[in-house]
Design a protein around this motif. Structure first.
Motif, short mmCIF file in Angstrom:
data_model
loop_
_atom_site.label_atom_id
_atom_site.label_comp_id
_atom_site.label_asym_id
_atom_site.label_seq_id
_atom_site.Cartn_x
_atom_site.Cartn_y
_atom_site.Cartn_z
N PHE A 1 45.41 -35.76 0.80
CA PHE A 1 44.03 -36.16 1.10
C PHE A 1 43.32 -35.00 1.76
O PHE A 1 43.83 -34.44 2.74
CB PHE A 1 44.00 -37.38 2.01
CG PHE A 1 44.58 -38.61 1.38
CD1 PHE A 1 43.97 -39.19 0.28
CD2 PHE A 1 45.75 -39.16 1.86
CE1 PHE A 1 44.51 -40.32 -0.31
CE2 PHE A 1 46.29 -40.29 1.28
CZ PHE A 1 45.67 -40.86 0.19
N VAL A 2 42.17 -34.60 1.21
CA VAL A 2 41.44 -33.46 1.76
C VAL A 2 40.01 -33.89 2.06
O VAL A 2 39.34 -34.48 1.21
CB VAL A 2 41.42 -32.29 0.73
CG1 VAL A 2 40.92 -31.03 1.40
CG2 VAL A 2 42.79 -32.08 0.14
N ASP A 3 39.54 -33.60 3.29
CA ASP A 3 38.14 -33.87 3.64
C ASP A 3 37.28 -32.80 2.98
O ASP A 3 37.48 -31.61 3.21
CB ASP A 3 37.95 -33.78 5.16
CG ASP A 3 38.67 -34.91 5.86
OD1 ASP A 3 38.72 -36.01 5.29
OD2 ASP A 3 39.20 -34.68 6.97
N VAL A 4 36.32 -33.21 2.16
CA VAL A 4 35.48 -32.23 1.46
C VAL A 4 34.01 -32.67 1.53
O VAL A 4 33.70 -33.81 1.83
CB VAL A 4 35.89 -32.10 -0.03
CG1 VAL A 4 37.26 -31.48 -0.16
CG2 VAL A 4 35.84 -33.45 -0.71
N ASP A 5 33.11 -31.69 1.26
CA ASP A 5 31.68 -31.99 1.18
C ASP A 5 31.31 -32.13 -0.29
O ASP A 5 31.74 -31.35 -1.13
CB ASP A 5 30.87 -30.83 1.78
CG ASP A 5 31.05 -30.77 3.28
OD1 ASP A 5 30.91 -31.83 3.92
OD2 ASP A 5 31.37 -29.68 3.81
N GLN B 1 25.10 -29.17 -11.01
CA GLN B 1 26.41 -29.78 -11.22
C GLN B 1 26.94 -30.28 -9.88
O GLN B 1 27.02 -29.52 -8.90
CB GLN B 1 27.37 -28.73 -11.81
CG GLN B 1 28.81 -29.18 -11.91
CD GLN B 1 29.00 -30.32 -12.89
OE1 GLN B 1 28.55 -30.28 -14.03
NE2 GLN B 1 29.65 -31.38 -12.43
N LEU B 2 27.30 -31.58 -9.84
CA LEU B 2 27.85 -32.14 -8.62
C LEU B 2 29.33 -31.73 -8.49
O LEU B 2 30.07 -31.76 -9.47
CB LEU B 2 27.74 -33.67 -8.68
CG LEU B 2 27.55 -34.41 -7.37
CD1 LEU B 2 26.38 -33.87 -6.57
CD2 LEU B 2 27.36 -35.89 -7.65
N GLY B 3 29.71 -31.33 -7.28
CA GLY B 3 31.11 -30.93 -7.10
C GLY B 3 31.47 -30.99 -5.63
O GLY B 3 30.67 -31.42 -4.78
N ASN C 1 33.04 -36.41 -14.07
CA ASN C 1 32.35 -37.70 -14.25
C ASN C 1 31.69 -38.07 -12.94
O ASN C 1 32.27 -38.78 -12.13
CB ASN C 1 33.34 -38.80 -14.65
CG ASN C 1 34.42 -38.28 -15.56
OD1 ASN C 1 34.12 -37.73 -16.61
ND2 ASN C 1 35.67 -38.40 -15.13
N SER C 2 30.48 -37.60 -12.71
CA SER C 2 29.93 -37.75 -11.38
C SER C 2 28.67 -38.58 -11.35
O SER C 2 27.95 -38.56 -10.36
CB SER C 2 29.65 -36.36 -10.80
OG SER C 2 28.82 -35.65 -11.70
N GLU C 3 28.43 -39.38 -12.43
CA GLU C 3 27.14 -40.10 -12.50
C GLU C 3 26.91 -40.97 -11.28
O GLU C 3 25.83 -40.98 -10.70
CB GLU C 3 27.09 -40.97 -13.77
CG GLU C 3 27.05 -40.22 -15.09
CD GLU C 3 28.41 -39.68 -15.50
OE1 GLU C 3 29.42 -40.37 -15.22
OE2 GLU C 3 28.49 -38.57 -16.05
N GLN C 4 27.95 -41.74 -10.90
CA GLN C 4 27.73 -42.72 -9.84
C GLN C 4 27.77 -42.10 -8.44
O GLN C 4 27.69 -42.80 -7.45
CB GLN C 4 28.75 -43.88 -9.95
CG GLN C 4 30.17 -43.56 -9.59
CD GLN C 4 30.95 -42.94 -10.76
OE1 GLN C 4 30.42 -42.11 -11.50
NE2 GLN C 4 32.20 -43.32 -10.91
N LEU C 5 27.92 -40.78 -8.37
CA LEU C 5 28.08 -40.15 -7.05
C LEU C 5 26.81 -39.49 -6.53
O LEU C 5 26.80 -39.01 -5.40
CB LEU C 5 29.20 -39.09 -7.12
CG LEU C 5 30.60 -39.65 -7.35
CD1 LEU C 5 31.59 -38.52 -7.54
CD2 LEU C 5 31.02 -40.54 -6.20
N HIS C 6 25.75 -39.51 -7.33
CA HIS C 6 24.55 -38.78 -6.92
C HIS C 6 24.01 -39.24 -5.57
O HIS C 6 23.56 -38.42 -4.77
CB HIS C 6 23.46 -38.89 -8.00
CG HIS C 6 23.77 -38.02 -9.18
ND1 HIS C 6 23.65 -36.64 -9.13
CD2 HIS C 6 24.22 -38.32 -10.41
CE1 HIS C 6 24.02 -36.14 -10.29
NE2 HIS C 6 24.38 -37.13 -11.10
N ALA C 7 24.11 -40.52 -5.31
CA ALA C 7 23.60 -41.04 -4.05
C ALA C 7 24.33 -40.45 -2.86
O ALA C 7 23.81 -40.44 -1.74
CB ALA C 7 23.73 -42.56 -4.04
N ARG C 8 25.51 -39.95 -3.07
CA ARG C 8 26.32 -39.46 -1.96
C ARG C 8 26.21 -37.95 -1.77
O ARG C 8 26.99 -37.37 -1.01
CB ARG C 8 27.80 -39.81 -2.18
CG ARG C 8 28.06 -41.30 -2.17
CD ARG C 8 29.51 -41.56 -2.44
NE ARG C 8 29.77 -42.98 -2.58
CZ ARG C 8 30.23 -43.73 -1.57
NH1 ARG C 8 30.49 -43.20 -0.41
NH2 ARG C 8 30.44 -45.01 -1.77
#
Ligand SMILES: Nc1ncnc2c1ncn2[C@@H]1O[C@H](COP(=O)(O)OP(=O)(O)OP(=O)(O)O)[C@@H](O)[C@H]1O
Ligand SMILES: [Mg+2]
Lengths: 370, 303
Positions: A241-245, A252-254, A274-281
């Motif tokens: 488990f790695v804490d990341v930003d 491109q979301l990453g 596959n990052s469609e649902q992550l934009h809010a974050r």
């Protein structure tokens, strides 16, 4: 037909809640494994299915019929106990026949059935012994025999292999699997050994502190764990488990992965496919879950996966693979590579990250988000 | 030059001391035990072969005291009483203790308090038990007069003054005293029984009674054996309960061998006869204890 359906069952011993609002469906002929750490309520759940413990709340159905008030003996369930629970004063033969004796089956028929079961389990030569004269593995077989002889529609197994040595455990695991295939009975199997769970189960239910965390096929549990507890519990060595930003670069979301190269910190940007649902974050902290085999050597010259170069602190050869201890976001992490590619400890090497399979978790709720 | 060697010798003295220390510590009590227990058993044995009366003499005459003893009605009553008392006492104490233990094992509330209440009689001396039961059973003081006062005029319960029944009164009081102890013995054994065995038997379709009588109690055989041996030797030694409760009466209808022995040796100046009766009691105890020890030791060697 033998289905089990538990709806909102809860159970407490005094002031400790052992089971909290458990709902569970077991299909006909299914092999369901209950997996969880010691003390999470697995045995209690089995006892409730068998009717050996009353429940405070909820409904239990067998084949669709509510059985909350049905006596254990009328539920047509057999159970193999954690401690085997053989009757110490009876011979192996009587131990196995006892259930039939209580059901008023004639002596001749009893004898024939016991012989038959004993020969399947290869314990014919032990029939006249007392339980105290048996080895652990033999006791385990007798306990199985006692369950089999009644030909019940449902079998419950409570960690039947936990007291056996590694080799015997492997053998018995195969035998239980065969047994399930020939009997086609519904089986619920408790264990805290994840290898047993993965190899035997049609579906696995992971429990923690009296709650079911996730139910799914072994593959679902392994590749799409519902939360960090499940992810950490299944798989050896466990998931890193790695804490990341979570950031956006060039549309491109990453995630930004901090690593160490030649003693100096470096940040790698890993794009998420596959990052469609992550934009809010975007621009929040999330937790990246990487199984050791997702961090591996680069076997191909061309790859779509991002690469990172970092220092290897330690090597743990396991034979088939070698585990590399590296440092990600200031925490030790393990990578799994082929021994052919292993460097020497202290050197740095390049790994590819299999971004299609990584798991992402919410930093607060620890639930899977992608 | 002899320094290291000297030290070695000192060491070996210390070593030797350490090795023999347990023996040295054990020796005096052991000698005392041999003298006061086994020595006096032998002494009693010799006295029983003489015709000592008020004072012991040592001219061995043969078994005439035993012949006299076996011809005495008083001894035969005492020995028959021992058989009645011993068998009923053991039977009832074990049965009642066992049933109480099974009932208490059902995880009922207030178990701790109940256990103490049942166990408490064992803490009382036999003299107190005897005296209390003497009052309770006395026809003009206890139950009989109480029931009659309540209006049940024809009620009769006069065992304690009845020649044929007095020994059963002793049984009653002794069982009252010992059942709690037997219960505690069984309860602690029941608690070591794996709960899963009971669960497995329930699943197999056995009733609770069947589980206890068919599975659990049979597996407690060693506890039965211990209870039996403890109660058997208590019953042979029984003395003070009879003294306090009936004082052997009416007449000598409720005497036990121990009372007989005391009466002969210390009251009637028949030391030889008393010694002979004591030897008879020793033989009875040995008949029970020796097979028990033998089986225990053998089990240990084989186990
Ligand atoms: N009879 C009981 N009285 C009180 N608490 C109990 C009782 N039986 C179980 N518990 C408690 O319930 C919890 C769950 O117990 P359970 O035996 O179901 O665990 P388990 O998951 O089977 O563990 P293990 O893998 O060690 O067998 C534990 O915390 C235990 O202490
Ligand atoms: Mg358990």
């Amino acid at each position: 037909m033998a289905t089990i359906s538990i709806e909102h069952a809860s159970k407490s011993f005094g002031s400790t809640d052992v089971l909290k609002d458990i709902s569970l469906d077991v299909k006909d002929g299914e092999f369901l494994v209950l997996l969880g750490a010691s003390g999470c309520g697995k045995s209690t759940l089995l006892n409730i299915i068998a009717g050996l413990e009353p429940i405070a709340d909820g409904i239990i159905r067998l084949d669709g019929e509510v059985v909350n008030d049905v006596h254990p003996k009328n539920r047509d369930i057999a159970m193999v106990f954690q401690s085997y629970a053989l009757y110490p004063n009876m011979t192996v033969e009587r131990n196995i026949a006892f259930g039939l004796e209580m059901r008023k089956i004639s002596k001749a028929e009893r004898k024939a059935t016991v012989r038959e079961v004993a020969s399947t389990l290869q314990i014919e030569h032990l029939l006249s012994r007392k339980p105290s004269q048996l080895s652990g593995g033999q006791r385990q077989r007798v306990a199985m025999g006692r369950a089999l002889v009644r030909r019940p529609k449902i079998f419950l197994f409570d960690e039947p292999l936990s007291n056996l040595d590694a080799k015997l455990r492997g053998e018995m695991r195969t035998e239980i699997k065969k047994l399930h295939q020939t009997l086609k009975a519904t089986m619920v199997y408790v264990t805290h050994d994840q290898i047993e769970a993965m190899t035997l189960a049609d579906r696995i239910a992971i429990m923690k502190d009296g709650e079911i965390q996730q139910i799914g096929t072994p593959q679902e549990i392994y590749s799409k764990p519902a939360n960090m507890y499940v992810a950490g519990f299944v798989g050896a060595p466990p998931m890193n488990f790695v804490d990341v930003d979570l950031v956006k670069r060039e549309e491109q979301l990453g995630v930004i992965l901090p690593a160490v190269l030649r003693g100096k910190p470096v940040d790698y940007f890993l794009p998420l496919p596959n990052s469609e649902q992550l934009h809010a974050r975007e621009n929040t902290k999330i937790i990246l879950g990487l199984r050791p085999e997702m961090i591996t050597h680069n076997a191909f010259t061309q790859t779509v996966n991002p690469e990172i170069a970092c220092d290897v602190e330690l090597l743990e050869p396991t034979g088939a693979d070698t585990l590399c201890l590296i440092r990600l976001a200031n925490h030790p992490a393990k990578a799994r590579i082929s021994p052919l590619f292993a460097c020497t400890p202290g050197e740095s090497m390049t790994f590819t990250i299999d971004m299609a399979r990584v798991c992402l978790f919410d930093a607060e709720s620890e639930e899977l988000i992608g | 030059m002899s320094n290291p060697q000297q030290r070695k010798q000192q060491m070996s003295v210390l070593d030797r001391l350490q090795r023999y220390l347990p023996q040295l510590v054990i020796a005096p009590p052991f000698l005392l035990l041999v003298f006061f227990v086994y020595g006096f058993i032998a002494w009693t044995g010799i006295i029983s072969l003489t015709n000592s009366r008020m004072l012991p003499t040592f001219d061995v005459q043969g078994i005439q005291q035993y012949v006299r003893l076996l011809a005495m009605d008083r001894w035969n009553v005492a020995f028959d009483n021992l058989l009645i008392f011993g068998s009923l006492y053991i039977l009832f104490s074990i049965t009642i203790g066992c049933v109480l233990a099974v009932l208490l094992d059902q995880r009922i509330r207030a178990e701790g308090a109940l256990r103490t209440i049942y166990l408490y009689p064992m803490a009382i001396s036999f003299i107190v038990t005897g005296t209390a039961w003497k009052w309770i059973l006395n026809p003009s003081l206890g139950i009989e007069s109480y029931m009659q006062k309540l209006g049940w005029e024809s009620f009769q319960f006069d065992w304690i003054v009845n020649r044929d029944m007095a020994i059963y009164v002793v049984v009653l009081a002794a069982v009252w005293q010992a059942s709690g102890f037997v219960m505690a013995l069984f309860l602690s054994a029941l608690r070591t029984v794996d709960e899963d065995i009971i669960r497995a038997a329930h699943l197999d379709g056995a009733s609770t009674t069947r589980i206890y009588f068919g599975i659990i109690l049979p597996s407690l055989r060693p506890v039965f054996l211990s209870a039996f041996v403890i109660l058997a030797h208590l019953s042979i030694k029984s003395f003070d309960l009879v003294v306090a409760l009936t004082n052997g009466g009416p007449g000598y209808s409720s005497t036990l061998p121990a009372n007989f022995m005391y009466e002969m040796a210390f009251r009637r100046n028949q030391i030889g006869l008393g010694a002979a009766s004591a030897m008879m009691m020793l033989a009875t105890v040995a008949a029970i204890i020796v097979p028990y020890l033998y089986s225990e030791l053998r089990a240990k060697r084989h186990g």
